[in-house]
Motif scaffolding. Structure first.
Motif, PDB file in Angstrom:
ATOM      1  N   ASP A 297      -8.467  -3.980 -18.060  1.00  0.00           N
ATOM      2  CA  ASP A 297      -7.645  -2.768 -18.202  1.00  0.00           C
ATOM      3  C   ASP A 297      -7.975  -1.746 -17.115  1.00  0.00           C
ATOM      4  N   LEU A 298      -9.271  -1.572 -16.889  1.00  0.00           N
ATOM      5  CA  LEU A 298      -9.689  -0.583 -15.897  1.00  0.00           C
ATOM      6  C   LEU A 298      -9.233  -0.986 -14.490  1.00  0.00           C
ATOM      7  N   ALA A 299      -9.409  -2.264 -14.154  1.00  0.00           N
ATOM      8  CA  ALA A 299      -9.025  -2.735 -12.816  1.00  0.00           C
ATOM      9  C   ALA A 299      -7.520  -2.549 -12.609  1.00  0.00           C
ATOM     10  N   ILE A 300      -6.736  -2.880 -13.617  1.00  0.00           N
ATOM     11  CA  ILE A 300      -5.282  -2.721 -13.495  1.00  0.00           C
ATOM     12  C   ILE A 300      -4.924  -1.246 -13.342  1.00  0.00           C
ATOM     13  N   HIS A 301      -5.583  -0.415 -14.129  1.00  0.00           N
ATOM     14  CA  HIS A 301      -5.310   1.025 -14.080  1.00  0.00           C
ATOM     15  C   HIS A 301      -5.566   1.589 -12.665  1.00  0.00           C
ATOM     16  N   VAL A 302      -6.661   1.155 -12.044  1.00  0.00           N
ATOM     17  CA  VAL A 302      -7.002   1.688 -10.717  1.00  0.00           C
ATOM     18  C   VAL A 302      -6.141   1.058  -9.618  1.00  0.00           C
ATOM     19  N   LEU A 303      -5.904  -0.263  -9.723  1.00  0.00           N
ATOM     20  CA  LEU A 303      -5.253  -0.962  -8.610  1.00  0.00           C
ATOM     21  C   LEU A 303      -3.728  -0.890  -8.622  1.00  0.00           C
ATOM     22  N   ALA A 304      -3.125  -0.804  -9.815  1.00  0.00           N
ATOM     23  CA  ALA A 304      -1.650  -0.897  -9.889  1.00  0.00           C
ATOM     24  C   ALA A 304      -0.925   0.104  -8.975  1.00  0.00           C
ATOM     25  N   PRO A 305      -1.332   1.374  -8.947  1.00  0.00           N
ATOM     26  CA  PRO A 305      -0.620   2.305  -8.060  1.00  0.00           C
ATOM     27  C   PRO A 305      -0.733   1.919  -6.581  1.00  0.00           C
ATOM     28  N   ILE A 306      -1.894   1.396  -6.183  1.00  0.00           N
ATOM     29  CA  ILE A 306      -2.087   1.004  -4.775  1.00  0.00           C
ATOM     30  C   ILE A 306      -1.229  -0.222  -4.462  1.00  0.00           C
ATOM     31  N   THR A 307      -1.261  -1.199  -5.376  1.00  0.00           N
ATOM     32  CA  THR A 307      -0.455  -2.408  -5.197  1.00  0.00           C
ATOM     33  C   THR A 307       1.026  -2.056  -5.071  1.00  0.00           C
ATOM     34  N   GLY A 308       1.493  -1.190  -5.944  1.00  0.00           N
ATOM     35  CA  GLY A 308       2.903  -0.796  -5.936  1.00  0.00           C
ATOM     36  C   GLY A 308       3.291  -0.153  -4.617  1.00  0.00           C
ATOM     37  N   GLU A 309       2.461   0.742  -4.144  1.00  0.00           N
ATOM     38  CA  GLU A 309       2.739   1.436  -2.883  1.00  0.00           C
ATOM     39  C   GLU A 309       2.665   0.469  -1.695  1.00  0.00           C
ATOM     40  N   MET A 310       1.706  -0.465  -1.731  1.00  0.00           N
ATOM     41  CA  MET A 310       1.620  -1.467  -0.650  1.00  0.00           C
ATOM     42  C   MET A 310       2.895  -2.297  -0.597  1.00  0.00           C
ATOM     43  N   ARG A 311       3.363  -2.724  -1.770  1.00  0.00           N
ATOM     44  CA  ARG A 311       4.591  -3.538  -1.820  1.00  0.00           C
ATOM     45  C   ARG A 311       5.752  -2.760  -1.221  1.00  0.00           C
ATOM     46  N   ARG A 312       5.847  -1.479  -1.594  1.00  0.00           N
ATOM     47  CA  ARG A 312       6.947  -0.638  -1.116  1.00  0.00           C
ATOM     48  C   ARG A 312       6.887  -0.526   0.419  1.00  0.00           C
ATOM     49  N   LEU A 313       5.678  -0.296   0.933  1.00  0.00           N
ATOM     50  CA  LEU A 313       5.518  -0.152   2.388  1.00  0.00           C
ATOM     51  C   LEU A 313       5.812  -1.452   3.125  1.00  0.00           C
ATOM     52  N   MET A 314       5.529  -2.583   2.480  1.00  0.00           N
ATOM     53  CA  MET A 314       5.743  -3.874   3.142  1.00  0.00           C
ATOM     54  C   MET A 314       7.210  -4.312   3.079  1.00  0.00           C
ATOM     55  N   ASP A 315       8.000  -3.683   2.207  1.00  0.00           N
ATOM     56  CA  ASP A 315       9.416  -4.028   2.099  1.00  0.00           C
ATOM     57  C   ASP A 315      10.185  -3.670   3.360  1.00  0.00           C
ATOM     58  N   ASP A 316       9.901  -2.480   3.873  1.00  0.00           N
ATOM     59  CA  ASP A 316      10.556  -2.052   5.104  1.00  0.00           C
ATOM     60  C   ASP A 316       9.438  -1.651   6.043  1.00  0.00           C
ATOM     61  N   THR A 317       9.194  -2.516   7.051  1.00  0.00           N
ATOM     62  CA  THR A 317       7.980  -2.344   7.845  1.00  0.00           C
ATOM     63  C   THR A 317       8.120  -1.271   8.931  1.00  0.00           C
ATOM     64  N   SER A 318       9.331  -0.666   9.050  1.00  0.00           N
ATOM     65  CA  SER A 318       9.514   0.260  10.175  1.00  0.00           C
ATOM     66  C   SER A 318       8.559   1.469  10.065  1.00  0.00           C
ATOM     67  N   HIS A 319       8.276   1.895   8.832  1.00  0.00           N
ATOM     68  CA  HIS A 319       7.386   3.037   8.648  1.00  0.00           C
ATOM     69  C   HIS A 319       5.959   2.714   9.121  1.00  0.00           C
ATOM     70  N   ILE A 320       5.448   1.558   8.688  1.00  0.00           N
ATOM     71  CA  ILE A 320       4.101   1.123   9.101  1.00  0.00           C
ATOM     72  C   ILE A 320       4.045   0.918  10.607  1.00  0.00           C
ATOM     73  N   ASP A 321       5.091   0.295  11.159  1.00  0.00           N
ATOM     74  CA  ASP A 321       5.097   0.057  12.602  1.00  0.00           C
ATOM     75  C   ASP A 321       5.041   1.375  13.381  1.00  0.00           C
ATOM     76  N   ALA A 322       5.749   2.374  12.879  1.00  0.00           N
ATOM     77  CA  ALA A 322       5.739   3.676  13.562  1.00  0.00           C
ATOM     78  C   ALA A 322       4.347   4.312  13.481  1.00  0.00           C
ATOM     79  N   ILE A 323       3.704   4.180  12.336  1.00  0.00           N
ATOM     80  CA  ILE A 323       2.343   4.723  12.183  1.00  0.00           C
ATOM     81  C   ILE A 323       1.389   4.051  13.170  1.00  0.00           C
ATOM     82  N   LEU A 324       1.484   2.717  13.259  1.00  0.00           N
ATOM     83  CA  LEU A 324       0.580   1.985  14.153  1.00  0.00           C
ATOM     84  C   LEU A 324       0.850   2.333  15.618  1.00  0.00           C
TER      85      LEU A 324
END
Ligand code: ATP
Ligand code: MG
Length: 350
Positions: A297-324
């Protein structure tokens, strides 16, 4: 204000060890410091030359940095190969470092495996490139997991030898900085690197073997919790994690000689931001059948928001590419300031 540098290799799935030992601490260090966080793609060639998914691996590490809370506007996020000055300084450090120093590196021995003759020269020289990664920005503070401690000591030795061997040239060029080594004031070019290793989980161990560290490159996916794992995978891996038959002890001494139990308690402590003693005060005397679901429960609670945001960022890579891209430009400018001076100190015409 400290100048902080650290890097993560795009060699596979980021895991809980990378998060607790490194990335979470990158996030915390942002406040009040100047931070440079790098996806060290050139290091990824040392153990495996051909990567079919290098671009997506690189983006996913950068996405993890951002998802975990690193601010790429205030700090710098980039990939190593975008700044050729790292490789340039690494060559110089290859000539500073001694073969005897490299021969003591335990990561090389572990990663080279039995047939050491077949390991790449890059794997052997890895710590020299790592020293260059840090010192090309003249960074002073490096948050890493405990496994990197020996490499940071080597970075200090390289900096020290460069400073001593070129002492006269450094004074002549006037580029030196005043630092203290022990109690001695020294006019040096490269600062002494301070490792920042700590917290309750500086070395997260494999879920299958409490004596091996959790690693991206471990062939068994059950050995680690990946940042991209869904709830079901996290739950399965923790339920299957190796343990001994006894319940949890009531104090930290009772974890001695029980690496798997120690590891799960350390993970819980790090995720809950508590000490291991506090975790045992709560769960001491209980069976793993009670503790493991709480950890899930604790691991899911801490990781889920990060996982969700990573997935969102990986969907459209133009934002990450611009940052890099932007991060690479800023990093190159800063690295070039150092390299101009280093070329002068050495006497390279440029
Ligand atoms: P690889 O197996 O390819 O070397 P890795 O999991 O060791 O992958 P790295 O990219 O080499 O990951 O390391 C990134 C950062 O994560 C470093 O600061 C390292 O010290 C830290 N780290 C890696 N594994 C662990 C771990 N098990 N516990 C704590 N910190 C870790
Ligand atoms: Mg590693």
């Amino acid at each position: 204000k400290k100048l902080v540098f650290s890097g993560v290799q795009p060699t596979g799935n980021l895991h809980l060890g990378n998060y607790l030992g490194a990335i979470r601490r990158f996030v915390a260090l942002q406040e009040g410091n100047d931070c440079i966080y790098c996806v060290v793609d050139m290091h990824a060639l040392t153990a495996q030359l051909v990567h079919d998914d290098m671009p997506s691996q690189t983006r996913s590490i950068a996405a993890a940095f951002i998802a975990a809370g690193i601010d790429p506007e205030k700090h710098i996020v980039f990939n190593q190969s975008a700044v050729p000055q790292h490789a340039e300084l690494a060559w110089i450090f290859n000539c500073v470092a001694r073969i005897g120093w490299m021969n003591r590196m335990t990561q090389f021995k572990d990663k080279a495996g039995k047939d050491r003759e077949q390991a790449s020269l890059g794997l052997y020289a890895y710590p020299s490139l790592m020293a260059a990664d840090i010192l090309v920005y003249r960074a002073t503070h490096v948050p890493v997991g405990e496994d990197q401690k020996q490499h940071l000591e080597l970075a200090r030795d390289i900096a020290m030898k460069f400073n001593l061997d070129y002492a006269e040239h450094i004074s002549k060029t006037g580029y030196g900085v005043d630092i203290t080594v022990g109690d001695e004031p020294v006019h040096a070019y490269f600062p002494m690197v301070e490792p920042l290793i700590g917290g309750p989980a500086p070395r997260v161990m494999s879920l299958r073997d409490g004596t091996k560290k959790m690693s991206k490159s471990d062939p068994s996916d059950l050995s680690r919790i990946n940042l991209m794992d869904d709830e079901e995978a996290i739950s399965k891996k923790i339920r299957k994690a190796k343990t001994d038959p006894d319940g949890l002890p009531s104090d930290v001494d009772g974890l001695h000689g029980r690496p798997e139990a120690d590891n799960l308690v350390a993970i819980y402590a790090a995720l809950a931001d508590k000490s291991k003693a506090a975790v045992l005060a709560e769960f001491g005397g209980q069976q793993f059948s009670v503790f493991k679901p709480a950890l899930v429960d604790l691991a899911i609670h801490v990781l889920a928001p990060i996982t969700g945001e990573m997935r969102r960022l990986m969907d459209d890579t133009s934002h990450i590419d611009a940052i890099l891209r932007k991060g690479g430009e800023r990093a190159r400018e800063r690295a070039e300031v150092t390299m101009k001076q280093v070329r002068d100190v050495i006497g390279f015409l440029y």
